[in-house]
Design an enzyme around this catalytic site. Structure first.
Site, short mmCIF file in Angstrom:
data_model
loop_
_atom_site.label_atom_id
_atom_site.label_comp_id
_atom_site.label_asym_id
_atom_site.label_seq_id
_atom_site.Cartn_x
_atom_site.Cartn_y
_atom_site.Cartn_z
N HIS A 19 -1.94 67.27 80.17
CA HIS A 19 -0.57 66.74 80.87
C HIS A 19 -0.36 66.31 82.10
O HIS A 19 0.00 65.01 82.70
CB HIS A 19 0.37 67.81 80.44
CG HIS A 19 0.99 68.22 78.72
ND1 HIS A 19 0.82 69.15 78.32
CD2 HIS A 19 1.13 67.09 77.16
CE1 HIS A 19 1.24 68.84 77.04
NE2 HIS A 19 1.27 68.08 77.00
N LYS A 43 12.92 77.08 65.66
CA LYS A 43 11.93 78.27 66.84
C LYS A 43 10.95 78.14 66.85
O LYS A 43 10.17 79.22 66.83
CB LYS A 43 13.36 79.41 66.42
CG LYS A 43 14.05 79.53 67.01
CD LYS A 43 14.03 80.83 68.15
CE LYS A 43 15.88 80.89 67.97
NZ LYS A 43 17.05 79.77 68.65
N ARG A 92 -4.40 60.10 72.76
CA ARG A 92 -5.39 61.39 72.30
C ARG A 92 -5.83 60.39 70.54
O ARG A 92 -6.50 59.45 71.33
CB ARG A 92 -5.19 63.01 71.82
CG ARG A 92 -5.03 62.86 73.51
CD ARG A 92 -4.24 64.67 72.94
NE ARG A 92 -2.67 64.77 73.09
CZ ARG A 92 -2.41 65.56 71.95
NH1 ARG A 92 -2.16 67.03 72.50
NH2 ARG A 92 -1.24 65.48 71.63
N SER A 130 -1.64 71.77 73.40
CA SER A 130 -0.68 72.77 73.66
C SER A 130 -1.55 73.59 72.32
O SER A 130 -1.51 74.99 72.38
CB SER A 130 0.74 72.93 73.75
OG SER A 130 0.63 71.34 74.82
#
Ligand code: ADP
Length: 166
Positions: A19, A43, A92, A130
């Site tokens: 990032h 969540k 990517r 991530s």
């Protein structure tokens, strides 16, 4: 004169060097770049929107024309509210291409005045996500070259805390 403003939306759960690479390359092209943490209603994230925002602020403190915000809802609504002309996204693998193309086209349909700019990942960060970083951390693997050092520490801490509570 009108500000040349771009936004870079994403989950950033947590921010990676991939990032940061995109931000470093794109920020000089605009008067201002706003990194936008999307606050989803699911969540599934490891860190809250506020935690992700705070990590971004720390990681990006040396970039003078970069700001950080949180947004819940449509990205184009945020872009319109701040007067951004451009949405920046990173590319990517081929799977990113499929997802990013449909999102860019949907956003173009909803807001034809806003352009999506897709930026190729640098080769050294092509495989960094991530999700992959969290997977490595969960198994105690090294995070050098993947995330800033303070993010690695926060990540190990959070995962340990999660393990203790489970
Ligand atoms: P992820 O969880 O897959 O890292 P995010 O939602 O946080 O995804 O990513 C925000 C944007 O940054 C997306 O457009 C994504 O494709 C892009 N991005 C994520 N990692 C990289 C990387 N290593 N290089 C280039 N772009 C990236």
């Amino acid at each position: 004169m009108k500000k040349n403003l771009a936004i870079y939306p994403g989950s950033f759960d947590p921010i990676t060097l991939g990032h940061i690479d995109i931000i470093q390359r794109l920020a000089p092209l605009y008067d201002e770049l706003i990194v936008v943490v999307s606050q989803s209603s699911s969540k599934t994230e490891l860190f809250s929107a506020d935690e992700r925002k705070n990590m971004l602020i720390e990681a990006l403190k040396n970039f003078k024309n970069v700001k950080v915000a949180i947004h819940q809802g449509l990205t184009i609504d945020f872009a319109r509210n701040v007067g951004a002309q451009v949405i920046v996204r990173g590319l990517r693998a081929v799977v990113d291409f499929e997802y990013e193309t449909s999102m860019a086209n949907m956003n173009r349909k909803l807001a034809p005045e806003i352009e999506t700019v897709l930026v190729f990942a640098s080769p050294e960060y092509y495989f960094v996500s991530s999700r992959a970083v969290k997977e490595v951390a969960m198994h105690g693997g090294p995070l050098e070259g993947l995330v800033p050092t303070f993010v690695a520490e926060t990540l190990y801490e959070r995962l340990q805390q999660k393990k203790r509570n489970s």
